[in-house]
Design a protein around this motif. Structure first.
Motif, short mmCIF file in Angstrom:
data_model
loop_
_atom_site.label_atom_id
_atom_site.label_comp_id
_atom_site.label_asym_id
_atom_site.label_seq_id
_atom_site.Cartn_x
_atom_site.Cartn_y
_atom_site.Cartn_z
N ASN A 48 26.50 16.88 -53.05
CA ASN A 48 25.27 16.66 -52.29
C ASN A 48 25.57 16.17 -50.88
N TRP A 49 26.57 15.28 -50.75
CA TRP A 49 26.94 14.79 -49.43
C TRP A 49 27.44 15.92 -48.54
N PHE A 50 28.24 16.83 -49.13
CA PHE A 50 28.76 17.95 -48.35
C PHE A 50 27.64 18.87 -47.90
N MET A 51 26.73 19.21 -48.80
CA MET A 51 25.67 20.15 -48.45
C MET A 51 24.70 19.56 -47.43
N ILE A 52 24.35 18.29 -47.59
CA ILE A 52 23.43 17.66 -46.63
C ILE A 52 24.09 17.54 -45.26
N GLY A 53 25.35 17.10 -45.24
CA GLY A 53 26.05 16.97 -43.97
C GLY A 53 26.25 18.30 -43.27
N PHE A 54 26.60 19.34 -44.05
CA PHE A 54 26.78 20.66 -43.45
C PHE A 54 25.47 21.22 -42.92
N THR A 55 24.39 21.05 -43.67
CA THR A 55 23.09 21.56 -43.23
C THR A 55 22.62 20.88 -41.96
N LYS A 56 22.80 19.57 -41.88
CA LYS A 56 22.41 18.85 -40.65
C LYS A 56 23.23 19.31 -39.46
N GLN A 57 24.54 19.47 -39.66
CA GLN A 57 25.40 19.90 -38.56
C GLN A 57 25.07 21.31 -38.12
N LEU A 58 24.73 22.18 -39.08
CA LEU A 58 24.45 23.58 -38.76
C LEU A 58 23.11 23.75 -38.04
N LEU A 59 22.12 22.98 -38.46
CA LEU A 59 20.77 23.15 -37.92
C LEU A 59 20.51 22.28 -36.70
N LEU A 60 21.47 21.47 -36.30
CA LEU A 60 21.26 20.57 -35.17
C LEU A 60 20.90 21.30 -33.88
N PRO A 61 21.61 22.40 -33.50
CA PRO A 61 21.25 23.08 -32.25
C PRO A 61 20.13 24.10 -32.39
N LEU A 62 19.62 24.31 -33.60
CA LEU A 62 18.62 25.35 -33.82
C LEU A 62 17.22 24.82 -33.58
N ASN A 63 16.32 25.75 -33.23
CA ASN A 63 14.92 25.40 -33.04
C ASN A 63 14.25 25.20 -34.40
N ALA A 64 13.07 24.60 -34.37
CA ALA A 64 12.35 24.29 -35.60
C ALA A 64 12.05 25.53 -36.45
N PRO A 65 11.66 26.69 -35.87
CA PRO A 65 11.40 27.86 -36.72
C PRO A 65 12.61 28.34 -37.50
N ALA A 66 13.82 28.03 -37.03
CA ALA A 66 15.03 28.48 -37.72
C ALA A 66 15.41 27.58 -38.88
N HIS A 67 14.76 26.42 -39.02
CA HIS A 67 15.13 25.49 -40.08
C HIS A 67 14.77 26.03 -41.46
N LYS A 68 13.89 26.99 -41.53
CA LYS A 68 13.55 27.58 -42.83
C LYS A 68 14.71 28.39 -43.41
N TRP A 69 15.72 28.67 -42.59
CA TRP A 69 16.91 29.38 -43.05
C TRP A 69 17.96 28.43 -43.62
N ALA A 70 17.67 27.16 -43.71
CA ALA A 70 18.67 26.17 -44.12
C ALA A 70 19.22 26.47 -45.51
N PHE A 71 18.35 26.74 -46.45
CA PHE A 71 18.79 26.98 -47.83
C PHE A 71 19.66 28.23 -47.91
N LEU A 72 19.26 29.29 -47.21
CA LEU A 72 20.01 30.54 -47.25
C LEU A 72 21.39 30.38 -46.63
N LEU A 73 21.48 29.76 -45.46
CA LEU A 73 22.77 29.61 -44.79
C LEU A 73 23.71 28.70 -45.57
N THR A 74 23.18 27.62 -46.14
CA THR A 74 24.01 26.73 -46.94
C THR A 74 24.51 27.43 -48.20
N SER A 75 23.65 28.23 -48.82
CA SER A 75 24.06 28.97 -50.03
C SER A 75 25.15 29.98 -49.70
N ILE A 76 25.03 30.67 -48.57
CA ILE A 76 26.06 31.64 -48.17
C ILE A 76 27.38 30.92 -47.90
#
Length: 227
Positions: A48-76
């Motif tokens: 859980n720590w890895f997935m939450i940390g990776f998702t935060k780091q990945l979505l940090l530069p993205l705009n709000a509409p792109a945050h809905k891709w969080a689950f898909l990108l983390t799963s990939i």
């Protein structure tokens, strides 16, 4: 010799049925199931720590509409990382060494980002093809170059992942063959070759992690341009 060298990248078959689908689904069997207890065990907490940390780091530069891709990108990311690492084990098969598998992942995801950009911000997406202030004689050339660079992106995603993993597996196969070939001639040379093999395995583990991250990172960059 050439066929033996590249036969490791051929999909195994059982009774004429390819087992590549089984190789793609096997990594998910090693992930722990969610617990019904109030407190998770160490493995679930680390995951859980890895997935939450990776998702935060990945979505940090993205705009709000792109945050809905969080689950898909983390799963990939987890999917590619598990397949790359499990493929380093003996008597296993790495599906991500197949260009068809990687393109099957890259093309639909890239196309989804492009279509989303054309639907939500058509003017901004088309503006990438022609930078502002371009001289009139260079307009057709720049449009052609930008179009080629756009359509070459999914190919670059798939080829990069395939080439890096294939090169690492080939080097491991060659050096391990050298260890067994030199052990009868010189123990010193064989030991040095085995040391090189150990260092190469460490490097290949790092490459497996980095390439999975780079694949998802480039997808997030394409998503950032279209949101």
């Amino acid at each position: 010799m050439t066929m033996d060298l590249f036969s490791q990248f051929a999909s195994s078959t059982l009774l004429g049925t390819p087992l590549i689908l089984l190789a793609m689904l096997t990594p998910w069997l090693f992930f722990p199931l969610p617990s019904t207890r109030w407190t998770n065990n160490r493995l679930l907490t680390l995951l859980n720590w890895f997935m939450i940390g990776f998702t935060k780091q990945l979505l940090l530069p993205l705009n709000a509409p792109a945050h809905k891709w969080a689950f898909l990108l983390t799963s990939i990311m987890v999917f590619l990382l598990s397949m790359n690492l499990l493929g380093l084990l003996p008597y296993t098969f790495t599906p991500t060494t197949q260009l068809s598998i990687n393109l099957g992942l890259a093309v639909p995801l890239w196309l989804a980002t492009v279509l989303m950009g054309l639907r939500n911000q058509l003017t901004h997406s088309l503006a990438h093809f022609l930078p502002e202030g371009t001289p009139s004689p260079l307009i057709p050339v720049l449009i052609l170059i930008e179009t080629i660079s756009l359509f070459i992106r999914p190919l670059a995603l798939g080829v990069r992942l395939t080439a890096n993993l294939t090169a690492g597996h080939l080097l491991i196969h060659l050096i391990s063959s050298a260890v067994s070939a030199t052990i009868s001639m010189s123990l010193t040379v064989s030991a040095l070759t085995f040391l090189v093999l150990t260092l190469l395995m460490t490097l290949e583990i790092a490459v497996a992690m980095i390439q999975a991250y780079v694949f998802v990172l480039l997808l997030s960059l394409y998503l950032q341009e279209n949101t």
